[in-house]
Design a protein around this motif. Structure first.
Motif, PDB file in Angstrom:
ATOM      1  N   GLY A 125      62.035  75.416  34.576  1.00 43.83           N
ATOM      2  CA  GLY A 125      61.194  74.531  33.775  1.00 43.83           C
ATOM      3  C   GLY A 125      61.978  73.634  32.831  1.00 43.83           C
ATOM      4  O   GLY A 125      61.406  72.749  32.196  1.00 43.83           O
ATOM      5  N   GLU A 126      63.296  73.843  32.726  1.00 41.11           N
ATOM      6  CA  GLU A 126      64.084  73.016  31.810  1.00 41.11           C
ATOM      7  C   GLU A 126      65.170  72.215  32.504  1.00 41.11           C
ATOM      8  O   GLU A 126      65.453  71.089  32.121  1.00 41.11           O
ATOM      9  N   GLY A 127      65.809  72.816  33.512  1.00 37.53           N
ATOM     10  CA  GLY A 127      66.871  72.091  34.199  1.00 37.53           C
ATOM     11  C   GLY A 127      68.224  72.747  34.058  1.00 37.53           C
ATOM     12  O   GLY A 127      68.323  73.914  33.672  1.00 37.53           O
ATOM     13  N   PRO A 128      69.282  71.997  34.397  1.00 37.27           N
ATOM     14  CA  PRO A 128      70.620  72.592  34.478  1.00 37.27           C
ATOM     15  C   PRO A 128      71.274  72.842  33.122  1.00 37.27           C
ATOM     16  O   PRO A 128      71.031  72.135  32.156  1.00 37.27           O
ATOM     17  N   ARG A 129      72.112  73.886  33.084  1.00 36.12           N
ATOM     18  CA  ARG A 129      72.966  74.181  31.936  1.00 36.12           C
ATOM     19  C   ARG A 129      74.378  74.412  32.456  1.00 36.12           C
ATOM     20  O   ARG A 129      74.563  75.074  33.479  1.00 36.12           O
ATOM     21  N   LEU A 130      75.365  73.851  31.747  1.00 39.64           N
ATOM     22  CA  LEU A 130      76.774  74.109  32.066  1.00 39.64           C
ATOM     23  C   LEU A 130      77.483  74.502  30.789  1.00 39.64           C
ATOM     24  O   LEU A 130      77.039  74.145  29.698  1.00 39.64           O
ATOM     25  N   SER A 131      78.607  75.204  30.944  1.00 43.85           N
ATOM     26  CA  SER A 131      79.441  75.428  29.767  1.00 43.85           C
ATOM     27  C   SER A 131      80.104  74.082  29.474  1.00 43.85           C
ATOM     28  O   SER A 131      80.800  73.548  30.329  1.00 43.85           O
TER      29      SER A 131
ATOM     30  N   MET B 205      78.903  67.489  32.339  1.00 40.46           N
ATOM     31  CA  MET B 205      80.044  68.358  32.003  1.00 40.46           C
ATOM     32  C   MET B 205      80.349  68.305  30.506  1.00 40.46           C
ATOM     33  O   MET B 205      80.815  69.281  29.923  1.00 40.46           O
ATOM     34  N   ILE B 206      80.104  67.149  29.905  1.00 36.60           N
ATOM     35  CA  ILE B 206      80.412  66.983  28.478  1.00 36.60           C
ATOM     36  C   ILE B 206      79.306  67.601  27.612  1.00 36.60           C
ATOM     37  O   ILE B 206      79.579  68.344  26.667  1.00 36.60           O
ATOM     38  N   ALA B 207      78.040  67.318  27.962  1.00 34.71           N
ATOM     39  CA  ALA B 207      76.924  67.798  27.134  1.00 34.71           C
ATOM     40  C   ALA B 207      76.522  69.224  27.469  1.00 34.71           C
ATOM     41  O   ALA B 207      75.933  69.919  26.642  1.00 34.71           O
ATOM     42  N   GLY B 208      76.796  69.651  28.700  1.00 34.50           N
ATOM     43  CA  GLY B 208      76.371  70.986  29.122  1.00 34.50           C
ATOM     44  C   GLY B 208      74.920  71.016  29.564  1.00 34.50           C
ATOM     45  O   GLY B 208      74.368  72.093  29.824  1.00 34.50           O
ATOM     46  N   ARG B 209      74.278  69.860  29.631  1.00 36.85           N
ATOM     47  CA  ARG B 209      72.873  69.780  30.023  1.00 36.85           C
ATOM     48  C   ARG B 209      72.493  68.317  30.201  1.00 36.85           C
ATOM     49  O   ARG B 209      73.287  67.429  29.888  1.00 36.85           O
ATOM     50  N   GLY B 210      71.268  68.069  30.675  1.00 37.39           N
ATOM     51  CA  GLY B 210      70.765  66.703  30.727  1.00 37.39           C
ATOM     52  C   GLY B 210      70.466  66.226  29.315  1.00 37.39           C
ATOM     53  O   GLY B 210      70.054  67.015  28.461  1.00 37.39           O
TER      54      GLY B 210
END
Ligand code: CP3
Length: 350
Positions: free
Chosen positions: A97-103, A158-163
């Motif tokens: 329900g929120e989308g992608p997350r990255l370190s 990659m920089i923000a860790g998310r949209g």
């Protein structure tokens, strides 16, 4: 004795080679997706989105579903643009329900700590396996499209860790530490050449670059961080795979779609729905094949507006090479019957 190359017979390849066809080939961004009940069933079987991407039999199955249901002229590999950052060493997960997350890259030691571009293949091997299955199983008239995110768009995640709504963190790194930002763009560019080249070796017939956030770059930044990396990727791929058709999608480029068409060297420029098909026919189609550009909301609302707009786009772009598509991905609330209506309208005899 030299043998003349055989001209392509698949409709999508013909349009990408510059041919004006009586009815344009059609496919849809995100054609395998949550609006289809059969997709939701296979996704449930996989457990989560990333397991679906990394299980070749299931990823191939969802790729084939819209082909079986609608007979699209092209099939796009089921995967995600964020698999590349994961292969470069960042953690990736999806929050329902929120989308992608990255370190975020800064928390992982910056570009210096990323893997080299040619070290991505072990991680991405299941994607290449999916391509192999698809090239065996697709109908002979259907073209298989491989894809990757363009460096700028991938960098924003990659920089923000998310949209992010305005790609603020990526702009901040660009302004505050340009060498680090440019090193990141370069690493993604090199990894993307490796990744797409491996997709082509596995059987992808066309590749597409998604620069979904190109529209937040202006002036020289658009040239340097969206157009130039896509041009570098296109040139490298065409050198390794002569004759490979490339589609580039600098979403939100506006009047600068023309510069993108001239400078990237792609065979086709995908346009969003912020520019009119009449404008694209006049300014972009003389330079490259145009892909687009029906607004995705018509897949939700349907009716006479959908019919009128489908005809308008088909007719406006009928004097040059055109691939019919949406201006962006189909949304989960779309009605599958509206997709059928769009295809029926496009292919009606005039
Ligand atoms: O077009 C296709 O059918 C091929 C597969 C594909 C997916 N993502 C599957 C997907 C492609 C080409 C992409 C590209 C992609 N992924 C982009 C660029 C294109 C665009 O839409 O702007 C971006 C920015 C991503 C990153 C990403 N993946 C986001 C932001 C999200 C969450 C948003 C959402 O729609 O939920 C995803 C998830 C995703 N990628 C889904 C699909 C089918 C939905 C996941 C699910 O089943 O829950």
């Amino acid at each position: 004795m030299s043998i003349a190359p055989t001209p392509p017979s698949k409709l999508l390849l013909r349009a990408l080679a510059g041919e004006t066809l009586p009815v344009p080939p059609i496919w849809m961004m995100r054609q395998a997706g949550r609006y289809l009940p059969e997709y939701r069933a296979t996704r449930a079987k996989a457990g989560d989105f990333l397991s679906l991407c990394y299980t070749p039999d299931l990823a191939a199955e969802v790729t084939l579903q819209p082909i079986r249901r609608y007979g699209f002229d092209a099939s796009i590999l089921f995967a995600d643009i964020l698999l590349v950052p994961q292969a470069l060493g960042l953690d990736l997960w999806f929050v329902t329900g929120e989308g992608p997350r990255l370190s975020p890259i800064a928390e992982k030691g910056g570009v210096a700590a990323l893997k080299p571009a040619d070290a991505i293949h072990d991680h991405l091997a299941p994607v290449y396996e999916t391509v192999k299955i698809l090239s065996r199983e697709l109908p002979s008239e259907t073209t298989l499209i491989g894809f990757a995110g363009a460096p700028w768009t991938v960098a924003t995640y990659m920089i923000a860790g998310r949209g992010t709504p305005d790609q603020g963190p990526a702009h901040a790194l660009k302004d505050e530490n340009r060498p680090e930002f440019e090193a990141l763009i370069d690493r993604i560019t090199e990894a993307t050449i490796e990744y797409l080249s491996a997709q082509v070796a596995a059987g992808a017939e066309v590749v597409k670059l998604f620069d979904s956030w190109a529209g937040s770059l202006s002036g020289d930044d658009l040239d340097r961080y969206s157009i130039a990396p896509m041009a570098r990727i296109t040139a490298a791929l065409k050198a390794r795979h002569p004759g490979l058709p490339v589609i580039a999608f600098p979403r939100g480029a506006g009047t600068r779609f023309t510069d993108a068409a001239r400078a990237i060297g792609a065979d086709c420029i995908a346009i969003d729905d912020a520019v009119s098909p009449e404008w694209a026919a006049e300014h972009v189609q003389p330079i490259a094949c145009v892909q687009g550009n029906l607004a995705s909301r018509h897949m939700v609302t349907g009716g006479q507006d959908l019919i009128d707009e489908t005809r308008r786009i088909r007719d406006a772009l009928s004097k040059g090479p055109h691939v019919f598509n949406l201006g962006h991905g189909i949304t989960p609330d779309a009605d599958p019957d509206n997709v059928a209506l769009m295809i029926e309208t496009l292919r009606e005899t005039r």
